[in-house]
Design a protein around this motif. Structure first.
Motif: not given
Length: 294
Positions: A128-137, A216-222, A255-266
């Motif tokens: 579930t890590r991707l969904a958790e990161v997406a929620a933070q973003l 600057a106080g930002l957390r980073v998702a890479l 990476p393009s598919v991961l990008c799409a999955a991250l947008v979807h989850s977000m």
């Protein structure tokens, strides 16, 4: 039966298939420079001759220096070109069957490497890590998205899609002081996270930008291709997707598919009223006839 290595001309088609399969296995496991990829492509295009060629032969044919051919062998894990060639010649003696899909042409084989990358990505998304990161973003307002050089198109793709639902996505593709200033302003405006795309070859400026973002106080998702490295150590969360180095330039299908999955989850992590903006855009686009009928 005569020794194929003594003919000095070429090996039989079945033997050539084994040589090609062994060479593909070697190349797929290592990251090569553009000139090294030219060497690999030259050999893959003529596996029936590869076991007879010297480093000088290859250098002259490809248009590079002989030391570059030696460095190619080093990059594949050998002590020199002779050991590399001996490794290919061993394919003639072991009688192993060619790798799967021996009839594939070189371009089909390269696409196959991308299919394997997508399978690796699929398996990595089991938790579930991707969904958790997406929620933070999704909760970061604004959400700065960084991509420099070859990674800039993915950052823009993410930004273009995410902006249809997220109210404040800010894509940054300029390094140096501009990157630092825009990250600082995003943090001052309330951003809690930044999303960065860092694919090979990794820009030095991106590493400096990630360091600045955390200051600057930002957390980073890479989003990158390896979970460890000079960029990953400056990220709070690392999402990986393998990059294929079989083509003349890196292919970024996974990476393009991961990008799409991250947008979807977000998008699905956003409040319902913000998700509705997607439908509003579709209705507006239909009224204005923005797109051709399908």
């Amino acid at each position: 039966m005569s020794d194929p290595m003594a003919t000095g001309v070429a090996v039989a088609s079945d033997d050539a298939s084994r040589v090609a399969a062994r060479l593909r296995e070697l190349v797929e496991g290592h990251r090569l420079s553009p000139s090294q990829r030219r060497i690999a492509r030259y050999l893959l295009d003529r596996p029936e001759q590869a076991v007879f060629l010297t480093s000088v032969d290859i250098a002259e044919a490809v248009g590079i220096s002989q030391p570059s051919v030696t460095r190619f062998a080093f990059a594949l894990g050998f002590t020199g070109f002779p050991e590399f060639r001996d490794h290919l010649r061993a394919a003639l003696r072991d009688g192993q069957e060619p790798a799967a899909e021996p009839a594939l042409n070189p371009l089909q084989a390269m696409v196959n490497s991308e299919i394997r990358n997508l399978e690796l990505l699929r398996d990595s998304l089991a938790d579930t890590r991707l969904a958790e990161v997406a929620a933070q973003l999704a909760a970061s307002r604004p959400l700065p998205v960084v991509g420099l050089r070859v990674s800039a198109p993915l950052a823009h793709l993410f930004g273009y899609l995410a902006a249809k639902a997220h109210p404040d996505v800010r894509v940054i593709d300029t390094p140096g002081s501009t990157l630092e200033d825009r990250l600082s302003r995003a943090a001052q405006a309330g951003a809690s996270w930044t999303l960065a795309f860092g694919l090979p070859r990794y820009p030095r400026e991106l590493r400096e930008g990630l360091i600045w973002a955390r200051r600057a106080g930002l957390r980073v998702a890479l989003v990158t291709d390896h979970s460890v490295g000079a960029l990953a150590e400056h990220a709070d969360v690392v999402l990986t997707a393998p990059v294929s180095s079989q083509f003349a330039f890196d292919s970024q299908a996974a990476p393009s598919v991961l990008c799409a999955a991250l947008v979807h989850s977000m998008v699905y992590a956003l409040p319902t009223e913000e998700q509705s903006s997607i439908e509003e855009f579709e209705n507006s686009a239909a009224e204005r006839r923005l797109f051709l009928p399908e």
